[in-house]
Write an enzyme that holds these catalytic residues in place. Structure first.
Site, PDB file in Angstrom:
ATOM      1  N   CYS A  34       0.539  -1.447  -0.091  1.00 45.47           N
ATOM      2  CA  CYS A  34      -0.033  -0.122   0.177  1.00 45.47           C
ATOM      3  C   CYS A  34       0.826   1.665  -0.017  1.00 45.47           C
ATOM      4  CB  CYS A  34      -0.777   0.087   1.192  1.00 45.47           C
ATOM      5  SG  CYS A  34      -1.789  -1.457   1.798  1.00 45.47           S
ATOM      6  N   ASP A 439      21.399  36.929 -13.077  1.00 46.58           N
ATOM      7  CA  ASP A 439      19.894  37.333 -13.434  1.00 46.58           C
ATOM      8  C   ASP A 439      19.332  37.681 -12.798  1.00 46.58           C
ATOM      9  OD1 ASP A 439      17.523  35.657 -15.172  1.00 46.58           O
ATOM     10  OD2 ASP A 439      16.602  36.386 -13.277  1.00 46.58           O
TER      11      ASP A 439
END
Length: 488
Positions: A34, A439
């Protein structure tokens, strides 16, 4: 993680869905495995074992739970962030390399012998490459059986099985029932309805929390005209697959992403699904990322406002690298214009059955000698050098790429500086700690937050790629508008 019995058992006791995909729990008294969040009664510790993958549990003789459907949980984020051989192999298996090229092809892509690969995967994951690929085929088949109305013969070949008999035998072994019973068990519920004939509709599960607006807004704002568009609330794109052309429309929801796929060849469905998941970073671990980044007072309010931001990635690493080079030192709008020229001149024309897409993005071979009006000569040379290296195999950018080697090869190319290398590592190769410090948007965000980016970013490791997404989120920029103000 599956080796830590106490931690895993506590996760099962609390039915903590955050651990779904990290491991599976197998119960010897029932013969079933499970997901950790299964709603069934918690088994006794003496009857429990934990396995890293469904394939390992299947190899140990366990069948998938019919209640919690462990195969329908998000993928393990471990394979996205790790750079070792096992993780690289798992990413390549998800991309269909074993089904297309066999274990020999997988080993060649990794740079190891078949015996070494089988030994590493057996020790690390409890199953070899063939068993892992088999488990993936079974999981794909179950998804199609339960969520679509495709004929079962089409499901078999779409999931990658070589024959109907192999399909039937595997489904019986893994799920303890034939395919017809799996479909019957969904009751009167029909499969997800496609908006047009020939489409396959899937629900792509996500690991929550899932703040989808950032990734979708970024993809929309930077969409390559001809290859990508926003239509009816969905981000759509064309892409090249191993057996043909594909088109996908992706619509975000709080707990899943709806994918509408048009494929020339159903055999490409598992690969297309894996690439869509990679594009949207659906298997990321937002909890682990948030725990680190929220410790910084500068980022905490941003994370509280939108927990679970994702990295906008790619379906094609070669394409992403080319687009990064085109976008050097220009605005988002200018980068889109240049990309549109490249696509129109070198891309392959296609016919979109459900929208306005007109081309596939050109391959590295198409771009070996590409020239694009409007770019400086140095960037043209960088574009050509990049695509020649990709086409010749001197630079490897794919789901199984060796990250340090790819970084070194990128840095050695003319015109590929630190910014380009970091963005390609972040969006193309999924490096969670890539950081484009140069950046302009990152620098502006640092100023708005009042933090010195270069020095401050150390505290964000190893999740600086996700910190970048939060930094960008403070900007007044189209990459933060979803739905976009204007559709493409």
């Amino acid at each position: 993680m599956h080796d830590d019995f106490t931690r895993c058992y506590r996760a099962v006791q609390s039915r903590d869905a955050r651990f779904d995909g990290w491991f599976v729990i197998a119960v010897s008294s029932t013969g079933i495995y499970c997901r950790p969040s299964c709603p069934a009664r918690t088994p006794l510790p003496a009857n429990v074992s934990f396995h890293p993958t469904a394939a390992a549990a299947q190899r140990a003789g366990y069948r998938a739970c019919k209640r919690c459907r462990p195969d329908a949980s998000p993928g393990s984020p471990e394979w996205d962030v790790r750079t070792d051989v096992a993780a690289r192999a798992m990413r390549l298996i998800a991309d269909g390399v074993v089904d297309r090229d066999g274990v020999t092809g997988l080993a060649a892509r990794l740079g190891y012998t078949v015996r070494q690969v089988e030994r590493v995967l057996g020790a690390e994951l409890g199953a070899g490459p063939l068993a892992l690929a088999r488990a993936q085929r079974a999981q794909t088949a179950r998804t199609l059986i339960e969520s679509t109305d495709l004929p079962l013969s089409d499901v078999a070949f779409a999931a990658g099985f070589s024959s109907i008999r192999q399909f039937n035998d595997t489904i019986r072994a893994v799920f303890d029932c034939p395919p017809t019973q799996l479909r019957h068990r969904r009751g009167g519920r029909r499969g997800l309805r496609a908006p047009e004939a020939g489409a396959v509709v899937l629900r792509l599960p996500v690991r929550k929390p899932f703040s989808h607006d950032g990734a979708f807004a970024h993809l929309a704002a930077t969409a390559a005209p001809g290859c990508e568009e926003v239509r009816d609330g969905a981000f759509r794109r064309s892409f090249r697959l191993p057996h043909g052309v594909g088109f996908v429309g992706l619509t975000p929801h709080d707990d899943h992403v709806r994918a509408v796929l048009h494929l020339e060849d159903f055999r490409d469905l598992p690969v297309a699904t894996a690439r869509c998941r990679r594009l949207l970073d659906l298997d990321a671990d937002p909890t682990a990322m948030s725990e680190v980044l929220s410790a910084d007072p500068a980022l905490r309010p941003l994370i509280t406002r939108a927990p679970g931001r994702r990295i906008p990635r790619t379906v094609d690493e070669h394409e992403l690298a080319t687009r990064v080079v085109l976008g050097q030192q220009v605005s988002t709008a200018a980068a889109r214009t240049l990309t549109a020229r490249l696509v129109t001149e070198y891309g392959r024309p296609v016919s979109d059955p459900a929208g306005g897409l007109t081309h596939l993005f050109p391959t590295a071979g198409d771009l070996r000698d590409a020239t694009v009006p409007g770019i400086p000569g140095a960037r043209r040379d960088a574009l050509q050098a990049l695509n020649r290296a990709l086409d010749d195999g001197d630079l490897v950018l794919d789901p199984g790429a060796d990250l340090p080697r790819a970084r070194a090869a990128l840095s050695a190319l003319p015109g590929i500086g630190g910014w380009s290398t970091e963005v390609i590592a972040m969006r193309g190769l999924g490096d969670p700690d890539a950081f484009p410090a140069a950046d302009a948007g990152v620098r502006t965000a640092g100023e708005l937050l009042g933090v010195p980016i270069a020095e401050h970013s150390v505290r964000w490791r190893p999740w600086r790629s996700y910190a970048t997404q939060y930094l960008w989120s403070v900007l007044d920029h189209p990459i933060n508008h979803w739905p976009p103000k204007e559709t493409t």
